[in-house]
Design a protein around this motif. Structure first.
Motif, PDB file in Angstrom:
ATOM      1  N   VAL A  14      21.068 -10.760 -59.275  1.00 34.35           N
ATOM      2  CA  VAL A  14      21.156  -9.502 -58.541  1.00 34.35           C
ATOM      3  C   VAL A  14      21.480  -9.829 -57.100  1.00 34.35           C
ATOM      4  O   VAL A  14      20.829 -10.683 -56.489  1.00 34.35           O
ATOM      5  CB  VAL A  14      19.819  -8.731 -58.588  1.00 34.35           C
ATOM      6  CG1 VAL A  14      19.912  -7.447 -57.786  1.00 34.35           C
ATOM      7  CG2 VAL A  14      19.390  -8.463 -60.016  1.00 34.35           C
ATOM      8  N   THR A  15      22.496  -9.169 -56.561  1.00 26.58           N
ATOM      9  CA  THR A  15      22.806  -9.342 -55.144  1.00 26.58           C
ATOM     10  C   THR A  15      22.821  -7.973 -54.478  1.00 26.58           C
ATOM     11  O   THR A  15      23.375  -7.023 -55.014  1.00 26.58           O
ATOM     12  CB  THR A  15      24.124 -10.123 -54.937  1.00 26.58           C
ATOM     13  OG1 THR A  15      24.318 -10.346 -53.551  1.00 26.58           O
ATOM     14  CG2 THR A  15      25.307  -9.386 -55.500  1.00 26.58           C
ATOM     15  N   ALA A  16      22.164  -7.884 -53.331  1.00 30.83           N
ATOM     16  CA  ALA A  16      22.030  -6.607 -52.645  1.00 30.83           C
ATOM     17  C   ALA A  16      21.911  -6.836 -51.148  1.00 30.83           C
ATOM     18  O   ALA A  16      21.045  -7.583 -50.703  1.00 30.83           O
ATOM     19  CB  ALA A  16      20.806  -5.859 -53.153  1.00 30.83           C
ATOM     20  N   GLN A  17      22.791  -6.202 -50.415  1.00 27.62           N
ATOM     21  CA  GLN A  17      22.708  -6.207 -48.958  1.00 27.62           C
ATOM     22  C   GLN A  17      22.541  -4.752 -48.544  1.00 27.62           C
ATOM     23  O   GLN A  17      23.508  -4.039 -48.304  1.00 27.62           O
ATOM     24  CB  GLN A  17      23.958  -6.828 -48.334  1.00 27.62           C
ATOM     25  CG  GLN A  17      23.844  -7.003 -46.849  1.00 27.62           C
ATOM     26  CD  GLN A  17      25.023  -7.776 -46.274  1.00 27.62           C
ATOM     27  OE1 GLN A  17      25.949  -8.143 -46.965  1.00 27.62           O
ATOM     28  NE2 GLN A  17      24.973  -8.002 -44.986  1.00 27.62           N
ATOM     29  N   LEU A  18      21.290  -4.315 -48.521  1.00 31.60           N
ATOM     30  CA  LEU A  18      20.964  -2.911 -48.310  1.00 31.60           C
ATOM     31  C   LEU A  18      20.707  -2.644 -46.834  1.00 31.60           C
ATOM     32  O   LEU A  18      19.937  -3.352 -46.190  1.00 31.60           O
ATOM     33  CB  LEU A  18      19.748  -2.539 -49.160  1.00 31.60           C
ATOM     34  CG  LEU A  18      19.913  -2.843 -50.657  1.00 31.60           C
ATOM     35  CD1 LEU A  18      18.594  -2.707 -51.387  1.00 31.60           C
ATOM     36  CD2 LEU A  18      20.980  -1.959 -51.269  1.00 31.60           C
ATOM     37  N   ARG A  19      21.342  -1.604 -46.307  1.00 33.73           N
ATOM     38  CA  ARG A  19      21.243  -1.280 -44.875  1.00 33.73           C
ATOM     39  C   ARG A  19      19.979  -0.506 -44.545  1.00 33.73           C
ATOM     40  O   ARG A  19      19.355  -0.740 -43.520  1.00 33.73           O
ATOM     41  CB  ARG A  19      22.467  -0.486 -44.443  1.00 33.73           C
ATOM     42  CG  ARG A  19      23.768  -1.272 -44.585  1.00 33.73           C
ATOM     43  CD  ARG A  19      24.926  -0.332 -44.510  1.00 33.73           C
ATOM     44  NE  ARG A  19      24.805   0.568 -45.667  1.00 33.73           N
ATOM     45  CZ  ARG A  19      25.813   1.096 -46.313  1.00 33.73           C
ATOM     46  NH1 ARG A  19      27.028   0.889 -45.913  1.00 33.73           N
ATOM     47  NH2 ARG A  19      25.625   1.876 -47.344  1.00 33.73           N
ATOM     48  N   ASP A  20      19.614   0.450 -45.398  1.00 39.96           N
ATOM     49  CA  ASP A  20      18.460   1.303 -45.142  1.00 39.96           C
ATOM     50  C   ASP A  20      17.171   0.501 -45.363  1.00 39.96           C
ATOM     51  O   ASP A  20      16.915   0.005 -46.460  1.00 39.96           O
ATOM     52  CB  ASP A  20      18.508   2.517 -46.075  1.00 39.96           C
ATOM     53  CG  ASP A  20      17.375   3.481 -45.839  1.00 39.96           C
ATOM     54  OD1 ASP A  20      16.217   3.116 -46.142  1.00 39.96           O
ATOM     55  OD2 ASP A  20      17.637   4.606 -45.360  1.00 39.96           O
ATOM     56  N   ALA A  21      16.368   0.394 -44.332  1.00 41.99           N
ATOM     57  CA  ALA A  21      15.164  -0.449 -44.392  1.00 41.99           C
ATOM     58  C   ALA A  21      14.184   0.016 -45.465  1.00 41.99           C
ATOM     59  O   ALA A  21      13.598  -0.813 -46.174  1.00 41.99           O
ATOM     60  CB  ALA A  21      14.467  -0.484 -43.040  1.00 41.99           C
ATOM     61  N   ASP A  22      13.979   1.324 -45.618  1.00 40.02           N
ATOM     62  CA  ASP A  22      13.049   1.823 -46.629  1.00 40.02           C
ATOM     63  C   ASP A  22      13.557   1.531 -48.035  1.00 40.02           C
ATOM     64  O   ASP A  22      12.793   1.096 -48.903  1.00 40.02           O
ATOM     65  CB  ASP A  22      12.815   3.328 -46.464  1.00 40.02           C
ATOM     66  CG  ASP A  22      12.075   3.662 -45.178  1.00 40.02           C
ATOM     67  OD1 ASP A  22      11.320   2.795 -44.680  1.00 40.02           O
ATOM     68  OD2 ASP A  22      12.261   4.782 -44.667  1.00 40.02           O
TER      69      ASP A  22
END
Length: 92
Positions: A14-22
């Motif tokens: 799984v790769t994820a670069q999520l911007r929203d901190a929550d």
């Protein structure tokens, strides 16, 4: 060092670069509750070799619903039965 003794059947990356901190915090809390290894800041790997298809489908459904409307996306690779599937969940 490369460990070439690893059986990749059931491997999920799984790769994820999520911007929203929550969103990021809740996502990683969920993913890290699975038995696996955090490879780096954006990547986690675990095995589904002992999962049935229903459990895998439940996981995909949860992730899809979780990401719906967030504007975020993740990419998943699942290796099974000498092939692999790539999933892009969330906004593309």
């Amino acid at each position: 060092m490369i460990d070439d003794s690893y059986n990749s059947d059931g491997l999920v990356i799984v790769t994820a670069q999520l911007r929203d901190a929550d969103v990021r915090d809740e996502f990683w809390h969920h993913i890290e509750s699975l038995i696996g290894e955090r490879v780096n800041e954006y990547t986690f790997e675990f095995s589904t070799s002992d999962w049935d298809d229903g459990l895998w489908n439940d996981e995909l459904e949860w992730l899809t619903e979780f990401l719906d409307g967030t504007g975020e996306s993740i990419i998943i690779w699942r290796f099974a039965d000498d092939c692999h599937n790539r999933y892009v969940l969330g906004s593309v």
